[in-house]
Scaffold this motif. Structure first.
Motif, mmCIF file in Angstrom:
data_model
loop_
_atom_site.group_PDB
_atom_site.id
_atom_site.type_symbol
_atom_site.label_atom_id
_atom_site.label_comp_id
_atom_site.label_asym_id
_atom_site.label_seq_id
_atom_site.Cartn_x
_atom_site.Cartn_y
_atom_site.Cartn_z
ATOM 1 N N LEU A 8 0.669 -21.740 69.739
ATOM 2 C CA LEU A 8 -0.052 -22.185 70.930
ATOM 3 C C LEU A 8 0.915 -22.863 71.893
ATOM 4 O O LEU A 8 1.762 -23.659 71.475
ATOM 5 C CB LEU A 8 -1.142 -23.195 70.554
ATOM 6 N N SER A 9 0.757 -22.580 73.169
ATOM 7 C CA SER A 9 1.543 -23.264 74.192
ATOM 8 C C SER A 9 0.948 -24.651 74.424
ATOM 9 O O SER A 9 -0.165 -24.949 73.970
ATOM 10 C CB SER A 9 1.517 -22.467 75.497
ATOM 11 N N VAL A 10 1.653 -25.471 75.165
ATOM 12 C CA VAL A 10 1.151 -26.814 75.460
ATOM 13 C C VAL A 10 -0.168 -26.726 76.234
ATOM 14 O O VAL A 10 -1.080 -27.517 76.001
ATOM 15 C CB VAL A 10 2.212 -27.669 76.206
ATOM 16 N N ARG A 11 -0.286 -25.750 77.110
ATOM 17 C CA ARG A 11 -1.548 -25.581 77.861
ATOM 18 C C ARG A 11 -2.700 -25.183 76.939
ATOM 19 O O ARG A 11 -3.828 -25.652 77.104
ATOM 20 C CB ARG A 11 -1.370 -24.544 78.968
ATOM 21 N N GLU A 12 -2.417 -24.306 75.995
ATOM 22 C CA GLU A 12 -3.480 -23.884 75.066
ATOM 23 C C GLU A 12 -3.923 -25.042 74.180
ATOM 24 O O GLU A 12 -5.115 -25.189 73.901
ATOM 25 C CB GLU A 12 -2.985 -22.714 74.208
ATOM 26 N N VAL A 13 -2.984 -25.863 73.752
ATOM 27 C CA VAL A 13 -3.339 -27.041 72.943
ATOM 28 C C VAL A 13 -4.181 -27.991 73.784
ATOM 29 O O VAL A 13 -5.195 -28.529 73.316
ATOM 30 C CB VAL A 13 -2.086 -27.751 72.396
ATOM 31 N N ALA A 14 -3.799 -28.188 75.045
ATOM 32 C CA ALA A 14 -4.554 -29.071 75.940
ATOM 33 C C ALA A 14 -5.987 -28.585 76.114
ATOM 34 O O ALA A 14 -6.932 -29.374 76.046
ATOM 35 C CB ALA A 14 -3.848 -29.171 77.291
ATOM 36 N N VAL A 15 -6.153 -27.287 76.317
ATOM 37 C CA VAL A 15 -7.497 -26.720 76.474
ATOM 38 C C VAL A 15 -8.292 -26.889 75.175
ATOM 39 O O VAL A 15 -9.468 -27.275 75.194
ATOM 40 C CB VAL A 15 -7.419 -25.231 76.885
ATOM 41 N N MET A 16 -7.654 -26.624 74.053
ATOM 42 C CA MET A 16 -8.322 -26.727 72.752
ATOM 43 C C MET A 16 -8.820 -28.145 72.496
ATOM 44 O O MET A 16 -9.905 -28.349 71.961
ATOM 45 C CB MET A 16 -7.358 -26.304 71.641
ATOM 46 N N MET A 17 -8.016 -29.137 72.912
ATOM 47 C CA MET A 17 -8.355 -30.535 72.644
ATOM 48 C C MET A 17 -9.085 -31.205 73.806
ATOM 49 O O MET A 17 -9.441 -32.380 73.719
ATOM 50 C CB MET A 17 -7.084 -31.314 72.310
ATOM 51 N N HIS A 18 -9.287 -30.465 74.908
ATOM 52 C CA HIS A 18 -9.966 -30.998 76.091
ATOM 53 C C HIS A 18 -9.245 -32.221 76.652
ATOM 54 O O HIS A 18 -9.867 -33.244 76.969
ATOM 55 C CB HIS A 18 -11.435 -31.335 75.788
ATOM 56 N N VAL A 19 -7.923 -32.116 76.748
ATOM 57 C CA VAL A 19 -7.102 -33.179 77.317
ATOM 58 C C VAL A 19 -6.106 -32.563 78.293
ATOM 59 O O VAL A 19 -5.995 -31.344 78.398
ATOM 60 C CB VAL A 19 -6.343 -33.978 76.218
ATOM 61 N N SER A 20 -5.361 -33.408 78.984
ATOM 62 C CA SER A 20 -4.356 -32.901 79.911
ATOM 63 C C SER A 20 -3.083 -32.511 79.164
ATOM 64 O O SER A 20 -2.878 -32.905 78.004
ATOM 65 C CB SER A 20 -4.020 -33.975 80.950
ATOM 66 N N VAL A 21 -2.235 -31.764 79.838
ATOM 67 C CA VAL A 21 -0.948 -31.380 79.269
ATOM 68 C C VAL A 21 -0.127 -32.632 78.968
ATOM 69 O O VAL A 21 0.525 -32.729 77.929
ATOM 70 C CB VAL A 21 -0.199 -30.417 80.229
ATOM 71 N N ALA A 22 -0.166 -33.607 79.874
ATOM 72 C CA ALA A 22 0.577 -34.858 79.663
ATOM 73 C C ALA A 22 0.108 -35.562 78.393
ATOM 74 O O ALA A 22 0.916 -36.131 77.645
ATOM 75 C CB ALA A 22 0.411 -35.775 80.870
ATOM 76 N N ILE A 54 -7.287 -31.883 64.174
ATOM 77 C CA ILE A 54 -8.624 -32.057 64.758
ATOM 78 C C ILE A 54 -9.664 -32.235 63.652
ATOM 79 O O ILE A 54 -10.509 -33.130 63.713
ATOM 80 C CB ILE A 54 -8.973 -30.870 65.676
ATOM 81 N N GLU A 55 -9.616 -31.396 62.631
ATOM 82 C CA GLU A 55 -10.586 -31.488 61.530
ATOM 83 C C GLU A 55 -10.460 -32.811 60.789
ATOM 84 O O GLU A 55 -11.466 -33.418 60.404
ATOM 85 C CB GLU A 55 -10.390 -30.317 60.574
ATOM 86 N N LYS A 56 -9.240 -33.288 60.595
ATOM 87 C CA LYS A 56 -9.027 -34.567 59.910
ATOM 88 C C LYS A 56 -9.622 -35.713 60.722
ATOM 89 O O LYS A 56 -10.298 -36.589 60.177
ATOM 90 C CB LYS A 56 -7.532 -34.797 59.688
ATOM 91 N N LYS A 57 -9.406 -35.705 62.026
ATOM 92 C CA LYS A 57 -9.973 -36.745 62.896
ATOM 93 C C LYS A 57 -11.498 -36.688 62.875
ATOM 94 O O LYS A 57 -12.164 -37.719 62.850
ATOM 95 C CB LYS A 57 -9.465 -36.584 64.335
ATOM 96 N N MET A 58 -12.059 -35.486 62.888
ATOM 97 C CA MET A 58 -13.512 -35.346 62.857
ATOM 98 C C MET A 58 -14.077 -35.857 61.540
ATOM 99 O O MET A 58 -15.098 -36.542 61.517
ATOM 100 C CB MET A 58 -13.915 -33.894 63.095
ATOM 101 N N ALA A 59 -13.415 -35.556 60.429
ATOM 102 C CA ALA A 59 -13.878 -36.011 59.123
ATOM 103 C C ALA A 59 -13.837 -37.536 59.035
ATOM 104 O O ALA A 59 -14.764 -38.159 58.525
ATOM 105 C CB ALA A 59 -13.026 -35.395 58.019
ATOM 106 N N THR A 60 -12.777 -38.132 59.569
ATOM 107 C CA THR A 60 -12.664 -39.593 59.576
ATOM 108 C C THR A 60 -13.773 -40.198 60.413
ATOM 109 O O THR A 60 -14.397 -41.171 60.021
ATOM 110 C CB THR A 60 -11.289 -40.017 60.151
ATOM 111 N N ARG A 61 -14.042 -39.602 61.546
ATOM 112 C CA ARG A 61 -15.085 -40.108 62.432
ATOM 113 C C ARG A 61 -16.453 -39.999 61.771
ATOM 114 O O ARG A 61 -17.249 -40.926 61.820
ATOM 115 C CB ARG A 61 -15.081 -39.320 63.739
ATOM 116 N N LEU A 62 -16.727 -38.871 61.163
ATOM 117 C CA LEU A 62 -18.022 -38.686 60.504
ATOM 118 C C LEU A 62 -18.209 -39.682 59.380
ATOM 119 O O LEU A 62 -19.306 -40.192 59.172
ATOM 120 C CB LEU A 62 -18.147 -37.255 59.984
#
Length: 92
Positions: A8-22, A54-62
């Motif tokens: 994944l490029s940095v842009r694809e990761v940003a889109v996947m995580m709903h955050v900015s490239v920065a 992402i899955e690890k963060k979601m599991a911790t949150r749940l």
């Protein structure tokens, strides 16, 4: 047969995580995301590693949400709503 690795490029990761490239770069710098792979001047993340984070963060949150205190009773919630509505309307 093994699954091919998807990069994944940095842009694809940003889109996947709903955050900015920065923010992706900041996460990588902090160690929140795994270290990217650099190939011939291009930077890539392995999709499976990003999804694992992402899955690890979601599991911790749940876990935290399920352990937290039970919701307030309906009467307490209702009185808070009424008070807020009165404060907004200026009435008593």
């Amino acid at each position: 047969m093994a699954q091919p690795v998807k990069f994944l490029s940095v842009r694809e990761v940003a889109v996947m995580m709903h955050v900015s490239v920065a923010t992706v770069w900041r996460y990588a710098q902090r160690g929140t995301l795994p270290e990217p792979i650099r190939i011939d001047g291009h930077t890539w993340w392995i999709e499976a590693e990003v999804l694992a984070v992402i899955e690890k963060k979601m599991a911790t949150r749940l876990t935290r949400v399920n352990v937290s205190e039970p919701p307030a009773s309906a009467s307490t919630t209702e009185s808070k709503r009424t008070r807020v509505q009165l404060e907004r309307s200026g009435g008593r």
